[in-house]
Design a protein around this motif. Structure first.
Motif, PDB file in Angstrom:
ATOM      1  N   TRP A   1       0.832  -1.208   0.000  1.00 21.15           N
ATOM      2  CA  TRP A   1       0.000   0.000   0.000  1.00 21.15           C
ATOM      3  C   TRP A   1       0.868   1.258   0.000  1.00 21.15           C
ATOM      4  CZ3 TRP A   1      -0.712   4.102   3.427  1.00 21.15           C
ATOM      5  CH2 TRP A   1      -1.822   4.905   3.175  1.00 21.15           C
ATOM      6  N   ASN A   2       1.942   1.248   0.761  1.00 22.62           N
ATOM      7  CA  ASN A   2       2.849   2.402   0.793  1.00 22.62           C
ATOM      8  C   ASN A   2       3.402   2.729  -0.584  1.00 22.62           C
ATOM      9  OD1 ASN A   2       2.661   2.998   3.508  1.00 22.62           O
ATOM     10  ND2 ASN A   2       4.464   1.808   4.096  1.00 22.62           N
TER      11      ASN A   2
ATOM     12  N   ARG B   1      -8.024   0.822   3.986  1.00 15.08           N
ATOM     13  CA  ARG B   1      -7.188   1.837   3.323  1.00 15.08           C
ATOM     14  C   ARG B   1      -7.019   1.524   1.840  1.00 15.08           C
ATOM     15  NH1 ARG B   1      -3.939   1.468   8.071  1.00 15.08           N
ATOM     16  NH2 ARG B   1      -2.577   0.031   6.947  1.00 15.08           N
ATOM     17  N   ALA B   2      -6.741   0.252   1.538  1.00 15.28           N
ATOM     18  CA  ALA B   2      -6.531  -0.136   0.142  1.00 15.28           C
ATOM     19  C   ALA B   2      -7.816   0.008  -0.661  1.00 15.28           C
ATOM     20  CB  ALA B   2      -6.008  -1.563   0.067  1.00 15.28           C
ATOM     21  N   ARG B   3      -8.945  -0.330  -0.056  1.00 22.94           N
ATOM     22  CA  ARG B   3     -10.223  -0.169  -0.748  1.00 22.94           C
ATOM     23  C   ARG B   3     -10.522   1.303  -1.008  1.00 22.94           C
ATOM     24  NH1 ARG B   3     -14.177  -4.652   2.290  1.00 22.94           N
ATOM     25  NH2 ARG B   3     -13.808  -6.321   0.760  1.00 22.94           N
ATOM     26  N   ALA B   4     -10.279   2.136  -0.013  1.00 21.73           N
ATOM     27  CA  ALA B   4     -10.528   3.573  -0.183  1.00 21.73           C
ATOM     28  C   ALA B   4      -9.652   4.132  -1.297  1.00 21.73           C
ATOM     29  CB  ALA B   4     -10.276   4.308   1.122  1.00 21.73           C
ATOM     30  N   ALA B   5      -8.378   3.738  -1.298  1.00 24.89           N
ATOM     31  CA  ALA B   5      -7.461   4.237  -2.318  1.00 24.89           C
ATOM     32  C   ALA B   5      -7.835   3.732  -3.707  1.00 24.89           C
ATOM     33  CB  ALA B   5      -6.028   3.827  -1.980  1.00 24.89           C
ATOM     34  N   SER B   6      -8.493   2.560  -3.765  1.00 24.16           N
ATOM     35  CA  SER B   6      -8.923   1.986  -5.037  1.00 24.16           C
ATOM     36  C   SER B   6     -10.271   2.523  -5.490  1.00 24.16           C
ATOM     37  CB  SER B   6      -9.007   0.463  -4.915  1.00 24.16           C
ATOM     38  OG  SER B   6      -7.774  -0.092  -4.526  1.00 24.16           O
ATOM     39  N   GLY B   7     -10.899   3.379  -4.695  1.00 21.27           N
ATOM     40  CA  GLY B   7     -12.184   3.963  -5.060  1.00 21.27           C
ATOM     41  C   GLY B   7     -13.386   3.277  -4.457  1.00 21.27           C
ATOM     42  N   ASP B   8     -13.165   2.228  -3.670  1.00 22.24           N
ATOM     43  CA  ASP B   8     -14.274   1.496  -3.042  1.00 22.24           C
ATOM     44  C   ASP B   8     -14.525   2.083  -1.650  1.00 22.24           C
ATOM     45  OD1 ASP B   8     -16.168  -0.278  -2.182  1.00 22.24           O
ATOM     46  OD2 ASP B   8     -14.877  -2.063  -2.251  1.00 22.24           O
ATOM     47  N   ARG B   9     -15.046   3.299  -1.634  1.00 23.14           N
ATOM     48  CA  ARG B   9     -15.194   4.025  -0.375  1.00 23.14           C
ATOM     49  C   ARG B   9     -16.245   3.397   0.536  1.00 23.14           C
ATOM     50  NH1 ARG B   9     -15.798  10.031  -1.546  1.00 23.14           N
ATOM     51  NH2 ARG B   9     -13.563   9.829  -1.949  1.00 23.14           N
ATOM     52  N   ALA B  10     -17.316   2.861  -0.022  1.00 26.15           N
ATOM     53  CA  ALA B  10     -18.400   2.309   0.798  1.00 26.15           C
ATOM     54  C   ALA B  10     -17.903   1.127   1.633  1.00 26.15           C
ATOM     55  CB  ALA B  10     -19.571   1.885  -0.087  1.00 26.15           C
ATOM     56  N   ASP B  11     -17.179   0.195   0.995  1.00 28.09           N
ATOM     57  CA  ASP B  11     -16.652  -0.951   1.738  1.00 28.09           C
ATOM     58  C   ASP B  11     -15.568  -0.519   2.714  1.00 28.09           C
ATOM     59  OD1 ASP B  11     -18.337  -2.862   0.701  1.00 28.09           O
ATOM     60  OD2 ASP B  11     -16.971  -3.447  -0.919  1.00 28.09           O
TER      61      ASP B  11
ATOM     62  N   GLY C   1     -12.750   9.201  10.196  1.00 30.01           N
ATOM     63  CA  GLY C   1     -13.205  10.588  10.150  1.00 30.01           C
ATOM     64  C   GLY C   1     -12.907  11.239   8.812  1.00 30.01           C
ATOM     65  N   GLU C   2     -11.721  10.988   8.275  1.00 29.77           N
ATOM     66  CA  GLU C   2     -11.369  11.587   6.985  1.00 29.77           C
ATOM     67  C   GLU C   2     -12.202  11.000   5.847  1.00 29.77           C
ATOM     68  OE1 GLU C   2      -7.184  11.618   6.261  1.00 29.77           O
ATOM     69  OE2 GLU C   2      -6.831  13.163   7.773  1.00 29.77           O
ATOM     70  N   LEU C   3     -12.520   9.712   5.945  1.00 30.97           N
ATOM     71  CA  LEU C   3     -13.398   9.131   4.918  1.00 30.97           C
ATOM     72  C   LEU C   3     -14.790   9.763   4.966  1.00 30.97           C
ATOM     73  CD1 LEU C   3     -12.510   5.325   4.868  1.00 30.97           C
ATOM     74  CD2 LEU C   3     -12.232   6.975   3.017  1.00 30.97           C
ATOM     75  N   TYR C   4     -15.292  10.003   6.171  1.00 25.68           N
ATOM     76  CA  TYR C   4     -16.581  10.694   6.284  1.00 25.68           C
ATOM     77  C   TYR C   4     -16.492  12.085   5.663  1.00 25.68           C
ATOM     78  CZ  TYR C   4     -18.446   7.270   9.695  1.00 25.68           C
ATOM     79  OH  TYR C   4     -18.918   6.139  10.315  1.00 25.68           O
TER      80      TYR C   4
ATOM     81  N   ASN D   1       1.925   7.043  -3.988  1.00 26.11           N
ATOM     82  CA  ASN D   1       0.730   6.464  -3.363  1.00 26.11           C
ATOM     83  C   ASN D   1      -0.410   7.470  -3.517  1.00 26.11           C
ATOM     84  OD1 ASN D   1      -1.199   5.223  -1.813  1.00 26.11           O
ATOM     85  ND2 ASN D   1       0.022   5.126   0.067  1.00 26.11           N
ATOM     86  N   PRO D   2      -1.084   7.464  -4.660  1.00 26.07           N
ATOM     87  CA  PRO D   2      -2.082   8.500  -4.941  1.00 26.07           C
ATOM     88  C   PRO D   2      -3.272   8.503  -3.985  1.00 26.07           C
ATOM     89  CG  PRO D   2      -2.138   6.765  -6.612  1.00 26.07           C
ATOM     90  CD  PRO D   2      -0.915   6.533  -5.789  1.00 26.07           C
ATOM     91  N   GLY D   3      -3.450   7.429  -3.223  1.00 25.12           N
ATOM     92  CA  GLY D   3      -4.548   7.396  -2.262  1.00 25.12           C
ATOM     93  C   GLY D   3      -4.059   7.374  -0.833  1.00 25.12           C
TER      94      GLY D   3
END
Length: 553
Positions: free
Chosen positions: A337-338, A368-378, A400-403, A531-533
């Motif tokens: 991920w890094n 973290r990996a899901r968020a960086a991949s665009g899967d914010r809901a999961d 908190g940052e995802l919210y 690491n763009p995400g």
């Protein structure tokens, strides 16, 4: 290589990689789990070996009905824990919280946010319950899977059992053998493990008392000294951890726990050359998964990602216990991920969760990996699961940052609630004797009182100079409008070659504020390329800053 039963150390203590672990298993009180106490904490499960109950005696260490002074020292009664918290101003009289195996070388936010404590009161009380509940109901049920937090010198890595049961079995053993200094040392270490993995700082004073009892029974015994090294590291007293580890190694140069604690302490003191030498020495004396993972982290801090990955892959190949597999696979996921390798990271986290489907560091990493991949809901669902069980600062801030990034109706209030819980965790951690200055600096700089962040960062910098403390101080100075003073620290944070997108982002923003536009552009670009995400909010701010820099050309 030198084995534990070989009195002659290896003559090759500066090899390029770990050596094969010895075939014989070390004594149970001298085995150590895989995870070092890194800046971002980790966790390692255990299994207990139950001992038949014995009559209650003068030193009965049961959780359910403490009756003697020795018993209270071993585990800390509920009343004693709450009294200590009240004394520090963290609880009211009712207990409610009211404040915030082959070697690598081939040898065999806003300023001064005001807290909204009215609606948060129930959540803060819940946090206190979560953090102290494990101290009051040990052995009641198997969760046994802590959030990221791990003691370097925790009890032996075993398969499939719970930490609660491990504590319970040690207490049962000490009822039968109250003069067993090794048992008291192991109990102290088990408390350290629970505190680290369950976010329960109330266990640290209990660990301290159990280790003191061990030393009373057998002054200078290396098990208790190594335990004190682990306890000091868990409390972020790394100078103390180093001193205790060195004392333990004088008693037993082959103590795996002390060797590993020594590496951890040197890393967290920023003494990276010495940490590298200590890792070579530990590999020569006690090769195995615990040493391999530390060896890899030392290489990662120097920017040698290829070597770090190779070591971790070797550690994973040699791991047989489910806890070791989950831990090492999670470390490989974090390393991927890094580097922005999200698909690879998700594969490693899947392997970790196949070994232990409730392993919270893997769930956090997968989020973290899901968020960086665009899967914010999961990603949000994963983190909500993590913080509902163990609300520690890292995942609380991430959630908190995802919210905030999602920005749906009510998300801003949800984010504020997560950040307020960080404050509550820090208050309770300090009540348990934990130095929480780095946690304060990291969370408050973006999501709290920036003045408090700077005070905490300065205090931590006075204690130790690491890449993490340099970055924390640089960012806290920047957030307080002192970018010129921040710049040398931002440069120091990136000087070892450690590949961390957040560090590059911080440096780029500081360089932009000081008029070093070309450098700012280079480092902001490097952060997003690496690491763009790296952060839902930080990555967005980096892209905005880059657009502004390009427009100003």
């Amino acid at each position: 290589m030198a084995r534990r039963d070989d009195p002659t150390p290896s003559n090759d203590e500066h090899a390029t990689g770990p050596t094969p672990p010895p075939e014989p298993q070390p004594p149970e009180h001298d085995r150590v789990p895989a995870a070092p106490p890194r800046e971002d904490h980790r966790e390692h499960p255990h299994e207990d070996t139950p001992t038949a109950p014995a009559k209650r005696g003068a030193e009965d260490p049961r959780d359910d009905a403490p009756a003697t002074t020795a018993e209270r020292e071993a585990e800390g009664s509920q009343d004693g824990t709450h009294a200590a918290a009240r004394e520090r101003g963290t609880e009211d009289p009712h207990g409610n919280t009211v404040t915030a195996p082959t070697s690598l070388d081939g040898r065999g936010g806003g300023k001064g946010r005001r807290r909204r404590w009215g609606p948060m009161a129930g959540m803060v009380v819940l946090l206190a319950v979560v953090m102290t509940g494990s101290a009051l109901a040990v052995g009641a049920a198997r969760d046994g899977r802590g959030a990221a937090g791990h003691a370097a010198g925790a009890p032996e890595p075993l398969v499939g059992g719970s930490r609660g049961a491990d504590v319970a079995s040690l207490q049962a053993h000490l009822r039968a053998q109250p003069k067993d200094h090794g048992g008291w040392a192991a109990l102290g270490l088990a408390y350290v493990e629970e505190a680290r993995t369950k976010g329960d700082p109330a266990r640290y004073p209990q660990a301290e008392k159990a280790l003191a009892r061990s030393l009373e029974l057998a002054p200078g015994n290396e098990q208790a000294l190594a335990g004190r090294a682990a306890l000091a590291a868990a409390r972020h007293d790394f100078a103390g951890a180093l001193a205790h580890a060195d004392r333990a190694l004088k008693q037993n140069p082959y103590s795996e726990r002390a060797l590993c604690s020594r590496i951890d302490a040197l890393v967290e003191l920023g003494r990276y050359d010495e940490a590298s030498e200590a890792a070579d020495t530990a590999d020569a004396r006690r090769p195995g998964v615990p040493v391999f993972t530390r060896y890899a982290y030392v290489r990662e801090l120097r920017g040698d990602v290829t070597a770090a990955r190779r070591v971790l892959e070797q550690a994973l190949a040699s791991a047989t216990a489910r806890g070791d597999i989950a831990y090492v696979a999670t470390q490989l996921g974090q390393l991927a991920w890094n580097q922005g390798e999200y698909k690879e990271a998700l594969g490693h986290y899947a392997r970790a969760l196949a070994a232990d489907d409730g392993y919270l560091p893997a769930l956090e990493g997968r989020a973290r990996a899901r968020a960086a991949s665009g899967d914010r809901a999961d990603a949000v669902r994963d983190l909500e699961d993590v913080v509902s069980r163990y609300p520690l600062p890292g995942p609380l801030v991430e959630l908190g940052e995802l919210y905030e990034a999602r920005a749906a109706t009510g998300d801003r209030a949800k984010a504020e609630n997560q950040y307020a819980l960080v404050d509550a965790w820090i208050a309770l951690a300090r009540a348990g004797g934990v130095n929480a200055d780095l946690d304060t600096a990291l969370a408050a700089a973006d999501h709290g009182d920036t003045g408090a962040a700077l005070r905490a960062a300065r205090a931590e910098w006075a204690r130790r100079h690491t890449v993490h403390t340099a970055d924390a101080l640089a960012w806290a100075l920047y957030r307080n409008g002192r970018a010129q003073e921040a710049l040398p620290h931002a440069r120091q944070a990136t000087a070892t070659g450690y590949r961390n997108a957040a560090f590059l982002y911080h440096r780029g923003m500081i360089e932009r504020a000081t008029g070093h536009d070309d450098d700012a552009r280079a480092h902001l670009t490097a952060a997003l390329r690496l690491n763009p995400g790296f952060s839902p909010l930080g990555a967005r701010a980096a892209r905005t800053a880059l657009k502004s820099l390009e427009a100003a050309r």
